[in-house]
Each structure stands twice: as C-alpha cells, then as structure tokens.
Design a protein around this motif. Structure first.
Motif, PDB file in Angstrom:
ATOM      1  N   VAL A  59       8.904 -36.630  -0.509  1.00  0.00           N
ATOM      2  CA  VAL A  59       9.277 -37.664  -1.465  1.00  0.00           C
ATOM      3  C   VAL A  59       8.541 -37.464  -2.789  1.00  0.00           C
ATOM      4  O   VAL A  59       9.125 -37.579  -3.867  1.00  0.00           O
ATOM      5  CB  VAL A  59       9.009 -39.075  -0.891  1.00  0.00           C
ATOM      6  N   PHE A  60       7.256 -37.136  -2.720  1.00  0.00           N
ATOM      7  CA  PHE A  60       6.476 -36.984  -3.938  1.00  0.00           C
ATOM      8  C   PHE A  60       7.042 -35.867  -4.816  1.00  0.00           C
ATOM      9  O   PHE A  60       7.284 -36.056  -6.004  1.00  0.00           O
ATOM     10  CB  PHE A  60       5.010 -36.708  -3.602  1.00  0.00           C
ATOM     11  N   CYS A  61       7.273 -34.693  -4.229  1.00  0.00           N
ATOM     12  CA  CYS A  61       7.806 -33.569  -5.012  1.00  0.00           C
ATOM     13  C   CYS A  61       9.216 -33.866  -5.510  1.00  0.00           C
ATOM     14  O   CYS A  61       9.554 -33.572  -6.665  1.00  0.00           O
ATOM     15  CB  CYS A  61       7.802 -32.281  -4.180  1.00  0.00           C
ATOM     16  N   ASN A  62      10.044 -34.456  -4.664  1.00  0.00           N
ATOM     17  CA  ASN A  62      11.430 -34.722  -5.056  1.00  0.00           C
ATOM     18  C   ASN A  62      11.506 -35.724  -6.207  1.00  0.00           C
ATOM     19  O   ASN A  62      12.285 -35.559  -7.136  1.00  0.00           O
ATOM     20  CB  ASN A  62      12.236 -35.207  -3.856  1.00  0.00           C
ATOM     21  N   ARG A  63      10.682 -36.750  -6.161  1.00  0.00           N
ATOM     22  CA  ARG A  63      10.681 -37.738  -7.253  1.00  0.00           C
ATOM     23  C   ARG A  63      10.178 -37.139  -8.553  1.00  0.00           C
ATOM     24  O   ARG A  63      10.696 -37.424  -9.623  1.00  0.00           O
ATOM     25  CB  ARG A  63       9.838 -38.951  -6.876  1.00  0.00           C
ATOM     26  N   ARG A  64       9.148 -36.309  -8.473  1.00  0.00           N
ATOM     27  CA  ARG A  64       8.615 -35.678  -9.682  1.00  0.00           C
ATOM     28  C   ARG A  64       9.627 -34.684 -10.257  1.00  0.00           C
ATOM     29  O   ARG A  64       9.819 -34.619 -11.459  1.00  0.00           O
ATOM     30  CB  ARG A  64       7.305 -34.940  -9.387  1.00  0.00           C
ATOM     31  N   LYS A  65      10.261 -33.907  -9.401  1.00  0.00           N
ATOM     32  CA  LYS A  65      11.185 -32.868  -9.872  1.00  0.00           C
ATOM     33  C   LYS A  65      12.461 -33.461 -10.428  1.00  0.00           C
ATOM     34  O   LYS A  65      12.933 -33.051 -11.482  1.00  0.00           O
ATOM     35  CB  LYS A  65      11.513 -31.883  -8.761  1.00  0.00           C
ATOM     36  N   GLY A  66      13.026 -34.425  -9.723  1.00  0.00           N
ATOM     37  CA  GLY A  66      14.286 -35.002 -10.173  1.00  0.00           C
ATOM     38  C   GLY A  66      15.327 -33.925 -10.395  1.00  0.00           C
ATOM     39  O   GLY A  66      15.491 -33.024  -9.578  1.00  0.00           O
ATOM     40  N   SER A  67      15.999 -33.965 -11.521  1.00  0.00           N
ATOM     41  CA  SER A  67      17.025 -32.968 -11.830  1.00  0.00           C
ATOM     42  C   SER A  67      16.504 -31.881 -12.767  1.00  0.00           C
ATOM     43  O   SER A  67      17.263 -31.036 -13.236  1.00  0.00           O
ATOM     44  CB  SER A  67      18.239 -33.653 -12.462  1.00  0.00           C
TER      45      SER A  67
END
Length: 143
Positions: A59-67
């Motif tokens: 979740v942490f990486c996915n939220r930071r990366k976004g699109s």
C-alpha cells in the motif's frame, strides 16, 4: 475505463512476485494491509491491465507511486524514470545496507527517493523484520 485484474490474473501476479512488493520487497504477510496490484504504466498513460504491466505493490509504495512514471534523481537532478519491475532487475538498481535500500543507478536513486523507501517508519519496519529473519528475502535473484 479502468479494468480490474481478474482473480486469476491477480493470482498470477502474486505468484510471480513471491507475495512480495516488487518495489520495496516487503512480504504480504508482514504488511498491515493487503498488497495491491499496480499498473506499472498507468492506464491513463496507455498501460494495459495485462500480466506484463502489473506488479504487486504494498500500500505504501502503491500510494506514493500512483500513476507516476518518473521523478527527479536526487544526485543528478535530472528527470529519471522510476524502476520498472517488468523490464528491470531489482539487484541491478538497488542494494540493501542493513535496514536501508540504496539506489545504485539513476532509476534506483529516483525510486528510493520518490517512494520514500528510507523514511523513518520504513527503516523501523525493516529493522524489526530483519530481527525476525523476514527481511531481506533469502533469494533476491528472483527480483
């Protein structure tokens, strides 16, 4: 229109990743929230909901990366692509130094900085996991 990966496609992505975030390598079992399926190249940039464009992400990486696809390399200050787990090998871009993940290429440095791999909470997380022999993964070559 956003296409969600099918249950079977999600299962395939999870198996390929060894149930680890393909960016920071945290295992699903060690995360408070379920890992998510990331479009490495976001749909809005033309990325497909396909095995070749999906990665398992905490979740942490996915939220930071976004699109996002790129950011600024903190060393050269040049716009640089983020690490792409579908086309790049983790060990070619990162090293693990105790509890820190160190970027060793422009893409690695940019990803470490942009995804905040070495924020205090992330280092504390890896320190605790290392003490339980849960980090780093035994076989880094699969990434």
């Amino acid at each position: 229109m956003s296409l969600r990966p099918s249950a079977e496609l999600r299962r395939q992505v999870v198996v390929r990743s060894g149930n680890r975030c393909e960016y920071c390598l945290i295992h699903q079992d060690d995360s408070i929230a379920t890992h998510q399926i990331d479009h490495v190249i976001a749909e809005k940039h033309g990325g497909a909901t396909s095995f070749d464009n999906l990665a398992l992400s905490c979740v942490f990486c996915n939220r930071r990366k976004g699109s996002d696809l790129s950011s600024i390399d903190p060393q050269s200050e040049a716009t640089t692509s983020l690490f792409n787990p579908r086309t790049q090998v983790w060990l070619n871009h990162f090293e693990i130094d105790q509890h820190r993940i160190v970027g060793i290429t422009p893409e690695g440095r940019t990803t470490v900085h942009f995804l905040q791999f070495n924020s205090d909470p992330r280092i504390a997380e890896r320190r605790e996991l290392r003490g339980c022999n849960r980090f780093p993964p035994l076989d880094l070559s699969m990434f």
